[in-house]
Design a protein around this motif. Sequence first.
Motif, PDB file in Angstrom:
ATOM      1  N   ILE A 154       0.851  -1.187   0.000  1.00  0.00           N
ATOM      2  CA  ILE A 154       0.000   0.000   0.000  1.00  0.00           C
ATOM      3  C   ILE A 154       0.887   1.238   0.000  1.00  0.00           C
ATOM      4  O   ILE A 154       1.883   1.298   0.737  1.00  0.00           O
ATOM      5  CB  ILE A 154      -0.929   0.014   1.230  1.00  0.00           C
ATOM      6  N   PRO A 155       0.581   2.252  -0.818  1.00  0.00           N
ATOM      7  CA  PRO A 155       1.422   3.454  -0.855  1.00  0.00           C
ATOM      8  C   PRO A 155       1.408   4.193   0.477  1.00  0.00           C
ATOM      9  O   PRO A 155       0.395   4.226   1.171  1.00  0.00           O
ATOM     10  CB  PRO A 155       0.777   4.304  -1.961  1.00  0.00           C
ATOM     11  N   MET A 156       2.554   4.778   0.830  1.00  0.00           N
ATOM     12  CA  MET A 156       2.667   5.534   2.072  1.00  0.00           C
ATOM     13  C   MET A 156       2.226   6.973   1.843  1.00  0.00           C
ATOM     14  O   MET A 156       2.489   7.568   0.795  1.00  0.00           O
ATOM     15  CB  MET A 156       4.111   5.514   2.570  1.00  0.00           C
ATOM     16  N   LEU A 157       1.546   7.526   2.831  1.00  0.00           N
ATOM     17  CA  LEU A 157       1.144   8.930   2.789  1.00  0.00           C
ATOM     18  C   LEU A 157       2.053   9.743   3.700  1.00  0.00           C
ATOM     19  O   LEU A 157       2.483   9.265   4.750  1.00  0.00           O
ATOM     20  CB  LEU A 157      -0.313   9.085   3.244  1.00  0.00           C
ATOM     21  N   SER A 158       2.326  10.980   3.311  1.00  0.00           N
ATOM     22  CA  SER A 158       3.107  11.861   4.167  1.00  0.00           C
ATOM     23  C   SER A 158       2.233  12.334   5.325  1.00  0.00           C
ATOM     24  O   SER A 158       0.996  12.228   5.281  1.00  0.00           O
ATOM     25  CB  SER A 158       3.616  13.066   3.366  1.00  0.00           C
ATOM     26  N   GLU A 159       2.856  12.881   6.355  1.00  0.00           N
ATOM     27  CA  GLU A 159       2.099  13.395   7.488  1.00  0.00           C
ATOM     28  C   GLU A 159       1.183  14.542   7.051  1.00  0.00           C
ATOM     29  O   GLU A 159       0.087  14.702   7.585  1.00  0.00           O
ATOM     30  CB  GLU A 159       3.048  13.860   8.594  1.00  0.00           C
ATOM     31  N   GLN A 160       1.643  15.339   6.075  1.00  0.00           N
ATOM     32  CA  GLN A 160       0.816  16.439   5.568  1.00  0.00           C
ATOM     33  C   GLN A 160      -0.432  15.906   4.868  1.00  0.00           C
ATOM     34  O   GLN A 160      -1.533  16.450   5.030  1.00  0.00           O
ATOM     35  CB  GLN A 160       1.628  17.320   4.606  1.00  0.00           C
ATOM     36  N   GLU A 161      -0.269  14.825   4.097  1.00  0.00           N
ATOM     37  CA  GLU A 161      -1.410  14.232   3.394  1.00  0.00           C
ATOM     38  C   GLU A 161      -2.363  13.565   4.380  1.00  0.00           C
ATOM     39  O   GLU A 161      -3.589  13.637   4.228  1.00  0.00           O
ATOM     40  CB  GLU A 161      -0.902  13.233   2.354  1.00  0.00           C
ATOM     41  N   LYS A 162      -1.809  12.920   5.421  1.00  0.00           N
ATOM     42  CA  LYS A 162      -2.659  12.341   6.463  1.00  0.00           C
ATOM     43  C   LYS A 162      -3.456  13.441   7.163  1.00  0.00           C
ATOM     44  O   LYS A 162      -4.614  13.247   7.521  1.00  0.00           O
ATOM     45  CB  LYS A 162      -1.810  11.598   7.489  1.00  0.00           C
ATOM     46  N   GLY A 163      -2.808  14.602   7.350  1.00  0.00           N
ATOM     47  CA  GLY A 163      -3.490  15.720   8.005  1.00  0.00           C
ATOM     48  C   GLY A 163      -4.718  16.160   7.239  1.00  0.00           C
ATOM     49  O   GLY A 163      -5.762  16.464   7.830  1.00  0.00           O
ATOM     50  N   VAL A 164      -4.615  16.187   5.917  1.00  0.00           N
ATOM     51  CA  VAL A 164      -5.770  16.541   5.076  1.00  0.00           C
ATOM     52  C   VAL A 164      -6.895  15.530   5.271  1.00  0.00           C
ATOM     53  O   VAL A 164      -8.061  15.898   5.483  1.00  0.00           O
ATOM     54  CB  VAL A 164      -5.361  16.611   3.589  1.00  0.00           C
ATOM     55  N   LYS A 200      -4.845   6.298  -6.161  1.00  0.00           N
ATOM     56  CA  LYS A 200      -5.602   6.016  -7.395  1.00  0.00           C
ATOM     57  C   LYS A 200      -7.099   6.185  -7.155  1.00  0.00           C
ATOM     58  O   LYS A 200      -7.915   5.341  -7.539  1.00  0.00           O
ATOM     59  CB  LYS A 200      -5.287   4.606  -7.916  1.00  0.00           C
ATOM     60  N   THR A 201      -7.456   7.284  -6.503  1.00  0.00           N
ATOM     61  CA  THR A 201      -8.850   7.622  -6.228  1.00  0.00           C
ATOM     62  C   THR A 201      -9.237   8.865  -7.008  1.00  0.00           C
ATOM     63  O   THR A 201      -8.382   9.555  -7.578  1.00  0.00           O
ATOM     64  CB  THR A 201      -9.071   7.852  -4.725  1.00  0.00           C
ATOM     65  N   ASN A 202     -10.541   9.171  -7.017  1.00  0.00           N
ATOM     66  CA  ASN A 202     -11.035  10.283  -7.834  1.00  0.00           C
ATOM     67  C   ASN A 202     -11.679  11.407  -7.032  1.00  0.00           C
ATOM     68  O   ASN A 202     -12.050  12.437  -7.594  1.00  0.00           O
ATOM     69  CB  ASN A 202     -12.058   9.756  -8.852  1.00  0.00           C
ATOM     70  N   ALA A 211      -8.469   5.130   2.634  1.00  0.00           N
ATOM     71  CA  ALA A 211      -7.419   5.251   3.651  1.00  0.00           C
ATOM     72  C   ALA A 211      -7.877   4.696   4.991  1.00  0.00           C
ATOM     73  O   ALA A 211      -7.101   4.071   5.717  1.00  0.00           O
ATOM     74  CB  ALA A 211      -7.003   6.714   3.796  1.00  0.00           C
ATOM     75  N   PHE A 212      -9.151   4.912   5.331  1.00  0.00           N
ATOM     76  CA  PHE A 212      -9.666   4.398   6.593  1.00  0.00           C
ATOM     77  C   PHE A 212      -9.708   2.875   6.577  1.00  0.00           C
ATOM     78  O   PHE A 212      -9.311   2.217   7.544  1.00  0.00           O
ATOM     79  CB  PHE A 212     -11.062   4.966   6.851  1.00  0.00           C
ATOM     80  N   ASN A 213     -10.166   2.300   5.462  1.00  0.00           N
ATOM     81  CA  ASN A 213     -10.242   0.837   5.361  1.00  0.00           C
ATOM     82  C   ASN A 213      -8.862   0.186   5.406  1.00  0.00           C
ATOM     83  O   ASN A 213      -8.711  -0.942   5.881  1.00  0.00           O
ATOM     84  CB  ASN A 213     -10.954   0.434   4.072  1.00  0.00           C
ATOM     85  N   HIS A 214      -7.850   0.900   4.908  1.00  0.00           N
ATOM     86  CA  HIS A 214      -6.507   0.336   4.857  1.00  0.00           C
ATOM     87  C   HIS A 214      -5.598   0.894   5.947  1.00  0.00           C
ATOM     88  O   HIS A 214      -4.374   0.758   5.870  1.00  0.00           O
ATOM     89  CB  HIS A 214      -5.879   0.581   3.478  1.00  0.00           C
ATOM     90  N   ARG A 215      -6.206   1.529   6.962  1.00  0.00           N
ATOM     91  CA  ARG A 215      -5.467   1.989   8.145  1.00  0.00           C
ATOM     92  C   ARG A 215      -4.355   2.967   7.794  1.00  0.00           C
ATOM     93  O   ARG A 215      -3.245   2.889   8.321  1.00  0.00           O
ATOM     94  CB  ARG A 215      -4.882   0.793   8.899  1.00  0.00           C
ATOM     95  N   LEU A 216      -4.636   3.889   6.887  1.00  0.00           N
ATOM     96  CA  LEU A 216      -3.617   4.852   6.471  1.00  0.00           C
ATOM     97  C   LEU A 216      -3.757   6.199   7.163  1.00  0.00           C
ATOM     98  O   LEU A 216      -2.809   6.987   7.171  1.00  0.00           O
ATOM     99  CB  LEU A 216      -3.694   5.073   4.950  1.00  0.00           C
TER     100      LEU A 216
END
Length: 282
Positions: A154-164, A200-202, A211-216
Motif C-alpha cells: 500500500i502506498p505511504m502517505l506523508s504526514e501532511q497528506e494524512k493531516g488533510v 488512485k482515487t477520484n 485510507a480508513f479501510n486500509h489503516r492509512l
Amino acid sequence: MNDFAAISMEAMYVIDFSKRGFYFVANNPLFLCGHTVEQVLSLGYNFFSKVIHPDDLLLLMEALDVIRQRMSDMNDLGALDYFSFTVRMKHQSRHMMIYHKLRPVFVNKRLQFGLCLLSSSVLNKSGCLCAHYTDGVDYEEFVLESKEWIKRRIPMLSEQEKGVLRLVHRGKIGMEAANKLCISYHAYQSRKRAIFKKLKTNSITESVIYAFNHRLIFDYPNHPKQKKNTEPKKQRRPMTPEKLLRVQDELNKGCSVNSIAIREGVGEWTIRYAIRTGKLTE
C-alpha cells in the motif's frame, strides 16, 4: 457479541466455516438486505444467493473457500491481520458494492469462525480478494485466473497528506481545512491531488474511505513511518523593495494573490506572509 453490535455502527456477521453458516448476525440493514436476523441464521450460506449479485456469487463463494484453504495449514494468524474482498449486495431495487473485512478466528488451533465487518466500497470491481499483514502496509492479492497470491504494498502517505484526510474525516473541507492546516487553498488542493495520485482515487471522500479501510489515516502499532526528507530546507528569500512595490500595485488593482505569484515568480505563501507582517496590504 450482541452487546458489542449494539454500540457499533458497522454491519457485522460471524461465519462458521465448519457448518457453512452463520454463528452471529448483527441487526444492520447493510448486511440483512431486507431480511430478519432469524431468516439469515436459518438460511446459512443460502442467504448469499438471495442478496449477492448473480455475477458475484461465485466470486464470494470462491473467496471464502480460498480464505479457508489459506488458513487450513495454520493454527493462528501469525503475521496476517485480516482478509478483504468486495461484492455487490442487493439493497431495495439496486445492488451496492460492499467491502468485507474478515478476520479468521481459531478454536483449539483450528480455523472455525470468520469475524466480518462491512462498509460501502469505493472500488468499482468485484472480487479484489486480499490478505493484509499486521504492519498495515504489506498485503497479498489473490489472482483468480492463475490462483496465485501476489505480494503488493500500500502506498505511504506523508504526514501532511494524512493531516488533510484526518480533517476531511472530521468534516472539515476546502478553505476551512486549509485554514486549520495553516496553508493556502492552493497548497491544500495540491495535497489532495497528491493523495489521489498515490491512492488512485477520484475524490476526497473516496480517498478517506480507502485510507480508513486500509489503516492509512491513523498510526497503528508496527506501522512503518515514512522516512523524513533529509534535504536542507529552502531558505525564505524576502522580496526586494522593487518587487514589493510591483506586488502592492497589482494588489491595489484587485489582482488575486495566486495570479500575482505566478507573474512575479514567487510563492503564494511569500506574498501572504508579507501581508500578515504588514509589508503589503490586501
